[in-house]
Design an enzyme around this catalytic site. Structure first.
Site, PDB file in Angstrom:
ATOM      1  N   LEU A 427       9.814  12.017 -41.795  1.00  0.00           N
ATOM      2  CA  LEU A 427      10.318  11.878 -40.416  1.00  0.00           C
ATOM      3  C   LEU A 427       9.836  10.578 -39.781  1.00  0.00           C
ATOM      4  CD1 LEU A 427       9.647  15.513 -39.137  1.00  0.00           C
ATOM      5  CD2 LEU A 427      11.856  14.529 -39.753  1.00  0.00           C
ATOM      6  N   GLY A 428       8.653  10.139 -40.156  1.00  0.00           N
ATOM      7  CA  GLY A 428       8.101   8.922 -39.578  1.00  0.00           C
ATOM      8  C   GLY A 428       6.864   8.492 -40.338  1.00  0.00           C
ATOM      9  N   LYS A 434       1.767   9.779 -42.761  1.00  0.00           N
ATOM     10  CA  LYS A 434       3.205  10.000 -42.818  1.00  0.00           C
ATOM     11  C   LYS A 434       3.480  11.405 -42.306  1.00  0.00           C
ATOM     12  CE  LYS A 434       4.204   6.953 -46.761  1.00  0.00           C
ATOM     13  NZ  LYS A 434       4.761   6.871 -48.144  1.00  0.00           N
ATOM     14  N   LYS A 449       1.882  16.428 -40.914  1.00  0.00           N
ATOM     15  CA  LYS A 449       1.300  15.086 -40.818  1.00  0.00           C
ATOM     16  C   LYS A 449       0.257  14.939 -41.923  1.00  0.00           C
ATOM     17  CE  LYS A 449      -0.531  11.836 -37.432  1.00  0.00           C
ATOM     18  NZ  LYS A 449      -0.850  11.648 -36.000  1.00  0.00           N
ATOM     19  N   ASP A 548      -1.760   5.776 -25.917  1.00  0.00           N
ATOM     20  CA  ASP A 548      -0.553   5.306 -26.600  1.00  0.00           C
ATOM     21  C   ASP A 548       0.685   5.983 -26.019  1.00  0.00           C
ATOM     22  OD1 ASP A 548       0.792   3.694 -28.394  1.00  0.00           O
ATOM     23  OD2 ASP A 548       0.594   5.085 -30.072  1.00  0.00           O
TER      24      ASP A 548
END
Length: 744
Positions: A427-428, A434, A449, A548
Site C-alpha cells: 500500500l505504501g 513497508k 506495517k 508529521d
C-alpha cells in the site's frame, strides 16, 4: 524505554509489595474486593485492587475487562499494571498521595490546609474534561455511572483525575437510552436512571453537577444538618432554596474563609444546577460544560432558561427529590448504596486520608480507577520483553477474560494474510517500513506495517516510538492498533484497513471512476483531524507532538471520517513544558519555520503542519505543487495564497474537482483558519483547541482574522522564509518524512 508501560505483575511481586496482603496495608475493605497499599521493588507506591470470586463473578469479569480497556487521558487515572490468577484478579494503580476530592474536603486533618478556591476551580474543569473525553471522543462512548467527589482523585499537583470505573458501561452494550440495572450511590444518581433505569451520558452529567455542589459546599450529597435526627437533607434542594433566598454566603464551604471570588462561585453553582435538571434533555453535554467553565460560553442563556423553568415551575420538590423514584428501585438492589438500602454493601466508602509526604494511609479509594489503555500497551510490553530476550508468552490466557480487540499475531498468520508479503499487496513505502494490505482468516482486511529487513537504529527507534505513542493515545480520530507480531527478525504492526485510503490519495490519486471528495466531506475531514490533534496536545499526559501532519497521514474510514495515522515521528512532551529542542524530523513543505531553523519543537509545530494540510484539502495540491505555482509568479507559497485572497480571486485557489459545488463563505473561512495556523511566529498561531472551536462554531475567527490582517498583510511576513534558497521537489508522489539534521 516506555515511561507509561503497563506491566503484567506476577503474584509474587504483589505479595512482596503488600507484605502478603497484610491487613495493616488494607486501605478499603469492600464487599467483594479489597484495596491494599503497596511498595514495588523500585520504591514506587501503588494501590493493589484484589477482586475476589463472588456469586456475581461473570458481571465482575465484565467490569474487570472494562477497567483494563479504559482509554488514556490526562484527567483519567491510569492503570499501572495487572495480574491474573485462576482464582483472583488484581489491578495495580499509582498511589495518589493527595487522595480524593471527598477526602480533601471532609477528612483532612486540622494541620492540613483546605482546598483553596482556585484549586477547586481547576478540579471542576479537569474532571469535566475527563468526562467530556469519555462521552465525546471515545468510540464507543463510555458512561461512568458513579461520578462523585470520592471518585475524583488528585495527583501531586492537585490535578483532577476521574477514577473508579467499576460501574462504567460502553455505548456498544446499550442503546442511546438503555434500560439497565440501576447501579450507583443514592444522592448522586440521576432521577430518570433511578426511577426507570434509563441510562445515557446525561446520567454522568447529573452526577457531575452534584459533585460540583460537593466541591462548592464541602458537604455530602445527603447530609445531616444536626437538627433533624431522622432525616437527611438533599444537598441539591438545600442549594436551590438558599440560592432563591439569595443566601450565597451560606452555600460556600466555611473552610474557604471568604477567600473566593463571588462571581465565580455564582457561575459554578449555575453550572451545577443546569447539570442537575430533572429532564436529561435539558442538561448540557459535557463538552458544553467544559466551554461554560473555560469561557462562560452559553452559560447566561442556559441559566435564563433554568430560572424560568426550574425555579418558577419547581419541577423538583424542595422536600425530597426522591419522590420521583419508584419504590421498587431500592428493593433488593445490592448495587445501590446509601440510606434506604440498609442491607446493601457499601460499594464505595470514602477513603482514609492523611495527606503529605508522611502519609501512611490511603489516598486511593472507592474501588479502583482505570485510566489505562492497556489494550494498546500490550505491544509495548511485548517489545520491552523482546529487548530483554524473554522468549515466553507475556500474556496469560485466562478463560472468560478477553483484553479488547488487540491480538498478538503469529508471523505465519501475517504471511498468509499478505500472501508472503507480496509486492502486489504493498500500500505504501516509508523510510523504514513497508505497508501491506492483508486479509485475515476471519475475512477482515488489515494494513500490516513491516519494518524493513535491513533494520537500522532509526527504524528500530521509529517502531518503538510508534508503539509507545499509539499506546498512550486513544481517540476516535486517531488510528487504532489492532495487533502486532515480533520475532527475532521481524517487527510488524497490524492496523484496520482504511478502505478509502488517505486524504492525499483521495485528492490526487483517485481513479476517474471514483467521485472526488465533496466540499462537506472536506469540512468534516478538517474538523475531525483538528479534534484528533487537539486530543494529542491538550488531553494526553504527556502531550504528544505528531511532527508529521500532512494529508498523506490522515486516513479515511468507511464513513470518510478523518483518522490520524503514522506516529513514527511523534514525540511526547511534558504538559508543563512549552517546547523542547530536538533533531529536526518531518517532510519538507510541512515543517514549521522555527523548528526547521532552530530545532525548537512545540505543539505549534503541528498547528503549522495542520494549516498546510488545510491548504492541501482546499486546493487539492501538494505543498510542493503550491510552491511550483508560487515560483511561477515569483513569490512564496503562503504569500501567493494571501495575495489571491486579497485580490478576491478565490476560484484560483479551489480544487477544480469540486466543480464550483461549494459555499464561498465556508471556503473563505477555512482558508482564514489555514493562514492563522501558518503564521511565522508560533506564538501567534492558535492552539488546536481554539481551531476546533473556530471550525465548529466560528468562535474567535473574526477577531483573529482581523488581527491577522493588521499584522501579517501589512508587515508582509514570509512564513516560509527558510526556503528562500529554493525548493527541492521530490519525484515521488507522497514524500516520506525524513530526518533533516542531527541534534542541534
Amino acid at each position: 524505554a516506555y515511561p507509561h508501560e503497563h506491566k503484567i505483575f506476577s503474584l509474587q511481586e504483589l505479595q512482596d509489595a503488600t507484605d502478603f496482603f497484610s491487613n495493616n496495608n488494607v486501605l478499603v475493605d469492600l464487599f467483594d474486593s479489597k484495596l491494599y497499599k503497596g511498595r514495588l521493588q523500585d520504591g514506587s507506591l501503588v494501590v493493589v485492587h484484589m477482586d475476589c470470586p463472588t456469586a456475581d463473578w461473570s458481571r465482575r469479569t465484565r467490569q474487570f475487562q472494562t477497567q483494563v480497556e479504559m482509554p488514556v487521558h490526562r484527567n483519567l487515572v491510569r492503570l499501572h499494571g495487572f495480574c491474573i490468577t485462576p482464582t483472583k484478579r488484581f489491578l495495580v494503580y499509582p498511589y495518589m498521595s493527595n487522595g480524593s476530592v471527598a477526602s480533601c474536603l471532609r477528612e483532612r486533618p486540622p494541620s492540613q490546609a483546605p482546598l483553596d478556591w482556585q484549586t477547586r476551580l481547576r478540579i471542576a474543569l479537569g474532571s469535566a474534561r475527563g468526562l467530556s473525553y469519555l462521552h465525546d471522543h471515545c468510540d464507543p462512548k463510555i458512561i461512568h455511572r458513579d461520578i462523585r467527589a470520592v471518585n475524583i482523585f488528585l495527583n501531586e499537583d492537585f490535578e483532577a483525575l476521574v477514577g473508579n470505573f467499576c460501574l462504567a458501561k460502553l455505548e456498544d452494550d446499550m442503546d442511546t437510552d438503555d434500560r439497565t440495572a440501576v447501579r450507583g450511590v443514592v444522592g448522586h444518581i440521576a432521577p430518570e436512571y433511578l426511577s426507570a433505569g434509563i441510562l445515557s451520558e446525561k446520567t454522568d452529567v447529573y452526577g457531575y453537577g452534584i459533585m460540583l455542589l460537593e466541591l462548592i459546599t464541602g458537604k455530602r450529597a445527603l447530609y445531616h444538618d444536626g437538627r433533624a435526627r431522622d432525616e437527611d437533607i438533599f444537598l441539591l434542594d438545600w442549594v436551590k432554596r438558599l440560592l432563591k433566598e439569595k443566601k450565597l454566603k451560606m452555600l460556600v464551604d466555611p473552610d474557604l474563609r471568604n477567600n473566593y471570588i463571588h462571581v465565580e462561585v455564582k457561575s459554578l453553582i449555575k453550572v451545577a444546577l443546569i447539570c442537575t435538571q430533572v429532564s436529561p434533555v435539558k442538561r448540557p453535554k459535557m463538552v458544553e460544560v467544559v466551554r461554560m467553565l473555560e469561557g462562560g460560553d452559553g452559560l447566561a442563556q442556559r441559566w435564563e432558561v433554568w430560572w424560568k423553568i426550574e425555579v418558577v415551575r419547581q419541577e423538583v420538590p424542595l422536600t425530597s427529590s426522591f419522590s420521583l423514584s419508584a419504590p421498587n428501585s431500592f428493593a433488593n438492589n445490592t448495587s445501590l448504596c446509601g440510606l434506604g438500602t440498609p442491607s446493601a454493601p457499601p460499594l464505595h466508602p470514602p477513603p482514609p486520608y492523611n495527606p503529605g509526604r508522611s502519609s501512611r494511609t490511603g489516598a486511593i479509594s472507592g474501588g479502583v480507577a482505570a485510566g489505562a489503555a492497556l489494550l494498546f500497551n500490550i505491544p509495548a510490553i511485548g517489545f520491552a520483553w523482546w529487548r530483554r530476550r524473554k522468549p515466553q508468552e507475556y500474556f496469560p490466557v485466562v478463560p472468560g477474560v478477553h483484553l479488547g480487540q488487540l491480538k498478538r499475531f503469529s508471523l505465519r498468520e501475517l504471511q498468509v494474510a499478505t500472501k508472503t508479503f507480496n509486492n502486489k499487496n504493498i500500500l505504501g513505502t516509508g523510510g523504514f517500513s513497508k505497508v501491506y494490505k492483508g486479509r485475515l482468516a476471519d475475512g477482515s482486511l488489515v494494513a500490516v506495517k513491516r519494518l524493513k529487513e535491513q533494520r537500522t537504529p532509526g527504524g528500530e527507534l521509529q517502531f518503538q516510538t510508534e508503539v509507545e505513542m499509539i499506546s498512550m493515545a486513544l481517540h476516535r480520530n486517531l488510528l487504532r492498533l489492532r495487533g502486532f507480531c515480533m520475532t527475532p527478525t521481524e517487527r510488524l504492526l497490524v492496523y484496520p484497513y482504511m478502505a478509502n485510503g488517505s486524504v492525499a490519495s483521495r485528492l490526487r490519486e483517485r481513479p476517474p471512476s471514483e467521485p472526488p471528495l465533496d466540499w462537506q466531506t472536506r469540512r468534516r475531514i478538517a474538523a475531525g483531524s483538528a479534534r484528533g490533534l487537539s486530543y494529542l496536545h491538550d488531553h494526553c499526559n504527556p502531550k504528544i507532538i505528531h511532527r508529521d501532519v500532512k494529508a498523506a497521514n490522515i486516513l479515511l474510514d468507511e464513513d470518510f471520517e478523518a483518522v490520524f495515522g503514522d506516529f513514527g515521528l511523534a514525540k511526547p512532551m511534558d504538559y508543563k513544558d512549552t517546547h523542547v529542542t530536538t533533531a529536526v524530523h518531518g517532510t519538507i513543505g510541512h515543517i514549521a519555520p522555527e523548528y526547521l531553523s532552530t530545532g525548537i519543537l512545540s505543539e505549534k509545530t503541528d498547528v503549522f503542519g495542520y494549516g498546510i494540510m488545510l491548504l492541501e484539502l482546499i486546493t487539492g495540491k501538494r505543498a510542493f505543487d503550491l510552491a511550483l505555482l508560487a515560483r511561477g509568479e515569483g513569490v512564496m507559497p503562503l504569500d501567493w495564497v494571501k495575495r489571491l485572497i486579497k485580490e478576491e480571486k478565490l476560484e484560483k485557489l479551489i480544487d477544480p474537482d469540486l466543480q464550483n459545488k461549494y459555499i464561498d463563505a465556508e471556503v473563505e473561512s477555512l482558508i482564514q483558519v489555514a493562514l492563522l495556523c501558518t503564521q511565522g511566529s508560533p506564538l501567534e498561531r492558535p492552539k488546536m483547541a481554539a481551531v476546533v472551536r473556530m471550525l465548529d462554531e466560528g468562535d474567535g475567527l473574526a477577531e483573529r482574522w482581523k488581527e491577522w490582517q493588521k499584522i501579517e498583510i501589512v508587515q508582509q511576513d514570509v512564513e516560509l522564509g527558510l526556503y528562500q534558497n529554493g525548493w527541492t521537489v521530490d519525484s515521488t508522489e507522497n514524500l516520506h518524512a525524513v530526518e533533516l539534521s542531527g541534534p542541534r
